[in-house]
Design an enzyme around this catalytic site. Sequence first.
Site, short mmCIF file in Angstrom:
data_model
loop_
_atom_site.label_atom_id
_atom_site.label_comp_id
_atom_site.label_asym_id
_atom_site.label_seq_id
_atom_site.Cartn_x
_atom_site.Cartn_y
_atom_site.Cartn_z
N ASP A 69 -34.90 -7.52 -29.05
CA ASP A 69 -34.91 -5.97 -29.86
C ASP A 69 -36.02 -5.32 -29.91
O ASP A 69 -37.52 -6.02 -29.48
CB ASP A 69 -34.33 -6.72 -31.49
CG ASP A 69 -34.03 -5.17 -32.15
OD1 ASP A 69 -33.06 -5.20 -32.44
OD2 ASP A 69 -35.00 -3.72 -32.72
N ASP A 96 -37.10 -4.27 -23.91
CA ASP A 96 -35.11 -3.77 -24.11
C ASP A 96 -34.48 -3.89 -23.79
O ASP A 96 -34.21 -4.26 -22.16
CB ASP A 96 -36.21 -1.43 -22.92
CG ASP A 96 -34.93 -0.62 -23.74
OD1 ASP A 96 -34.23 -0.58 -22.65
OD2 ASP A 96 -34.91 0.15 -25.12
N ASP A 118 -27.10 1.10 -31.88
CA ASP A 118 -27.07 2.83 -32.65
C ASP A 118 -25.75 2.90 -31.55
O ASP A 118 -25.32 2.99 -30.58
CB ASP A 118 -28.05 3.31 -31.84
CG ASP A 118 -28.06 4.47 -32.96
OD1 ASP A 118 -27.04 4.60 -32.81
OD2 ASP A 118 -29.69 4.10 -32.67
N LYS A 122 -23.69 11.60 -29.98
CA LYS A 122 -23.96 13.11 -28.83
C LYS A 122 -23.35 13.14 -27.90
O LYS A 122 -23.57 11.71 -27.21
CB LYS A 122 -25.55 13.41 -29.22
CG LYS A 122 -25.45 14.14 -30.77
CD LYS A 122 -26.65 14.76 -30.40
CE LYS A 122 -26.82 14.89 -32.12
NZ LYS A 122 -28.13 15.95 -32.57
N ASP A 154 -18.84 -1.31 -36.63
CA ASP A 154 -18.69 -1.17 -37.71
C ASP A 154 -17.92 1.09 -37.08
O ASP A 154 -16.98 1.29 -38.07
CB ASP A 154 -19.32 -0.93 -38.79
CG ASP A 154 -20.12 0.54 -39.45
OD1 ASP A 154 -20.74 0.34 -38.06
OD2 ASP A 154 -20.36 0.47 -39.69
N THR A 191 -24.20 -10.39 -39.19
CA THR A 191 -25.34 -9.64 -39.80
C THR A 191 -26.11 -9.30 -40.69
O THR A 191 -24.70 -9.10 -41.80
CB THR A 191 -25.49 -8.60 -38.40
OG1 THR A 191 -24.97 -7.31 -38.86
CG2 THR A 191 -24.79 -8.82 -37.50
N GLU A 192 -27.20 -9.08 -41.34
CA GLU A 192 -27.59 -8.42 -42.31
C GLU A 192 -26.53 -6.76 -42.45
O GLU A 192 -26.27 -6.55 -43.80
CB GLU A 192 -28.58 -7.87 -42.46
CG GLU A 192 -29.63 -9.52 -42.70
CD GLU A 192 -30.10 -9.98 -40.73
OE1 GLU A 192 -30.62 -10.66 -41.40
OE2 GLU A 192 -29.39 -9.72 -39.84
N TYR A 193 -26.29 -7.02 -41.35
CA TYR A 193 -25.60 -5.16 -41.99
C TYR A 193 -24.13 -4.90 -41.80
O TYR A 193 -23.57 -4.47 -42.89
CB TYR A 193 -25.63 -3.93 -40.40
CG TYR A 193 -25.32 -2.99 -40.26
CD1 TYR A 193 -26.51 -1.07 -40.99
CD2 TYR A 193 -24.03 -2.90 -40.06
CE1 TYR A 193 -25.88 -0.03 -40.34
CE2 TYR A 193 -23.49 -1.98 -39.71
CZ TYR A 193 -24.14 -0.54 -40.32
OH TYR A 193 -23.50 0.73 -39.92
N GLU A 194 -23.52 -6.11 -41.40
CA GLU A 194 -22.31 -6.28 -41.62
C GLU A 194 -22.01 -6.66 -42.86
O GLU A 194 -21.02 -6.28 -43.19
CB GLU A 194 -21.62 -7.17 -40.69
CG GLU A 194 -19.71 -7.86 -40.62
CD GLU A 194 -19.87 -8.83 -39.89
OE1 GLU A 194 -18.97 -9.25 -39.48
OE2 GLU A 194 -21.28 -9.48 -38.50
#
Length: 211
Positions: A69, A96, A118, A122, A154, A191-194
Amino acid sequence: MRVRKRKGAEEHLANNPHYVILNPEDAKGRWHDVFGNDRPIHIEVGSGKGGFITGMALKNPDINYIGIDIQLSVLSYALDKVLASEVSNVKLLRVDGSSLTNYFEDGEVDMMYLNFSDPWPKTKHEKRRLTYKDFLDTYKRILPEHGEIHFKTDNRGLFEYSLASFSQYGMTLRQIWLDLHASNYEGNVMTEYEEKFSNKGQVIYRVEANF
């Protein structure tokens, strides 16, 4: 997902060189030496706070994992999880995702994970998406022949874009989940986000693809 700047994050990483590889370019071509064994190497690009990479390491002690990360504070939280779990098969890199060939030789990585990247919705930002063809060029180099990428998101738009990107690149879409948590798939590590958003009813998409 952006995280508020964490005080002392840089020092935290610097004080744990066993887990955080501060000069990863020196490890290129010798990651098995870094881990001290010749087990398979799996990397997660965009490892966030480390829930997935730590969970996978606990579940699969015979695989070496590298969490990657670019965000300093995020990586410091991932280090917290690694330290708390006391796993010995995880390393962390603050680099990166577009520069992976600086740190891995051709074919040195056995498998890759891209989790909740991410979406860069756009059109002008398409080249920043981690499933854009230029990134796929990089992944193909560091993976073996027919190397695998496991991708979760998601974001329906990013998922559809990624399926098209993989296909146009000539990759094989081995298996696709349009609602992972409603399926009978048993190998998922969240993951935490999931965990946060699936608890709110958000659909999770997943694909396994290989070159």
